[in-house]
Design an enzyme around this catalytic site. Structure first.
Site, PDB file in Angstrom:
ATOM      1  N   ASP A  28      76.080  29.095  20.929  1.00 18.48           N
ATOM      2  CA  ASP A  28      77.413  29.782  21.327  1.00 18.48           C
ATOM      3  C   ASP A  28      78.471  28.939  22.505  1.00 18.48           C
ATOM      4  OD1 ASP A  28      75.942  32.272  21.281  1.00 18.48           O
ATOM      5  OD2 ASP A  28      75.434  32.728  23.250  1.00 18.48           O
ATOM      6  N   ASP A  45      82.609  29.349   7.596  1.00 18.38           N
ATOM      7  CA  ASP A  45      81.681  29.347   8.202  1.00 18.38           C
ATOM      8  C   ASP A  45      81.294  27.853   8.725  1.00 18.38           C
ATOM      9  OD1 ASP A  45      79.235  31.159   7.772  1.00 18.38           O
ATOM     10  OD2 ASP A  45      78.924  28.998   6.757  1.00 18.38           O
ATOM     11  N   GLU A  82      78.766  33.218  11.851  1.00 18.73           N
ATOM     12  CA  GLU A  82      79.540  31.906  12.476  1.00 18.73           C
ATOM     13  C   GLU A  82      80.480  31.959  10.888  1.00 18.73           C
ATOM     14  OE1 GLU A  82      76.337  32.108  11.220  1.00 18.73           O
ATOM     15  OE2 GLU A  82      75.693  30.935   9.879  1.00 18.73           O
ATOM     16  N   HIS A 133      70.309  28.738  20.917  1.00 15.47           N
ATOM     17  CA  HIS A 133      71.195  29.735  21.396  1.00 15.47           C
ATOM     18  C   HIS A 133      72.486  29.413  22.400  1.00 15.47           C
ATOM     19  CE1 HIS A 133      70.106  32.478  17.750  1.00 15.47           C
ATOM     20  NE2 HIS A 133      68.616  32.254  17.795  1.00 15.47           N
ATOM     21  N   ASN A 170      71.036  26.383  15.998  1.00 18.92           N
ATOM     22  CA  ASN A 170      70.666  26.559  17.015  1.00 18.92           C
ATOM     23  C   ASN A 170      69.122  26.516  16.973  1.00 18.92           C
ATOM     24  OD1 ASN A 170      72.338  29.009  17.718  1.00 18.92           O
ATOM     25  ND2 ASN A 170      72.262  29.711  15.907  1.00 18.92           N
TER      26      ASN A 170
END
Ligand SMILES: [Mg+2]
Length: 317
Positions: A187, A170, A213, A183, A178
């Site tokens: 990404d 993670d 994530e 975002h 973010n």
């Protein structure tokens, strides 16, 4: 592309073979329905069949019905060959589950284009399956496909009395990425992160997106120590990675936490319990301050001990 021909008439079989080979297809040949059925039970068997109707032992219609009843993940495209050109015969062929038919004696061009249609349908099917199994952002398996593959891996491990391990990772404080950069950059970070995980995986390892994530890496044949050392390499590579923003204005650095667990044939009965243990190990890594690897060994878990590769070596017991 591989095609299975089933026909009891040697002359008709030879004509089919000659044509299909000339058009570049790979062939497997059966002289009746039963033989074709046996070929289909083998791995890597063809997904396109051109079968005669009238054959001894098992005729084309029976073969087609059997195929439609069997559980196979891939679709089998079935073309039935028949001298019976009457409407009611064609209908019973389609009723049995045939996708298409050719009347004997067949026209070469017709055979060619009907085979091509089958090939096109199978290619589409393949593409749809791919889309259904893959996470579009990262190109990794999605959660459902990963779980399915892991279940297969688990049964194989049980059969062969082998081992396999799981890594759950993670990205640390991903929400900040973010919130700070938006975002789209988030990404981009996910793609870069998973891209580098892939570079450290072996060709037969598989990766999946577990959640936002969170990512899973399955390592067939690996024991707990090997999994922890792979995770440690992934952790270090993540820490060293510089992610340049698209406008080249600045670069971002991230870290990730890793939990690993090795499957144990004696005590684990399903994939969920293994994932749960990996999740506990990841939780420990987060609790230890993130950017580290925790290994949850089944026998050790009861005592609540973990191995962190950020700890001094003498603690690696
Ligand atoms: Mg025949």
């Amino acid at each position: 592309m591989k095609i299975l021909i089933a026909d009891d008439d040697p002359i008709s079989r030879r004509i089919l073979e000659a044509n299909l080979l000339e058009w570049g297809y790979e062939l497997m040949v059966a002289s009746d329905g039963l033989e074709a059925w046996e070929i289909l039970q083998k791995p890597e068997s063809p997904n396109l069949i051109i079968s005669d109707w009238m054959m001894p032992r098992m005729d084309g219609l029976e073969l087609c019905r059997e195929i439609r009843n069997m559980e196979k993940s891939k679709y089998i495209y079935f073309i039935i060959l028949t001298a019976k050109g009457e409407k009611k015969d064609i209908i019973s062929g389609l009723e049995a589950g045939a996708d298409d038919f050719l009347t004997k004696p067949f026209n070469q061009e017709e055979l060619k284009y009907r085979t091509r249609i089958g090939e096109r349908v199978l290619n589409l099917e393949h593409r749809i399956m791919e889309l259904a199994n893959i996470d579009s952002l990262t190109g990794l398996l999605n959660r459902r496909a990963f779980m399915e593959k892991m279940e297969q891996e688990m049964s194989r491990t049980q059969r062969e009395n082998n081992s396999f391990s799981l890594i759950l990772t993670d990205i640390d404080h991903f929400k900040n990425v973010n919130d700070t950069y938006g975002h789209q950059i988030g990404d981009l970070v996910l793609r870069r992160f998973t891209g580098q995980l892939k570079t450290l995986a072996r060709p037969y390892d598989f990766l999946g997106r577990y959640g936002g994530e969170e990512f899973l890496i399955c390592l067939p044949g690996a024991n707990g120590l090997q999994a922890a050392s792979t995770a440690e390499r992934m952790r270090r590579q993540t820490e060293d990675m510089e992610i340049m923003l698209p406008d080249d204005s600045q670069s971002i650095r991230i870290t990730a936490s890793f939990g690993t667990a090795c499957y144990s044939v004696e005590s684990e009965k399903d994939v969920d319990s293994l994932i749960k243990r990996t999740d506990v190990a990841l939780y420990m890594a987060k609790n230890k301050g993130r950017n580290c690897v925790c290994n949850s060994n089944h026998s050790e878990l009861g005592k609540g001990t973990t191995v962190s590769f950020n700890d001094p070596p003498n603690e690696e017991a």
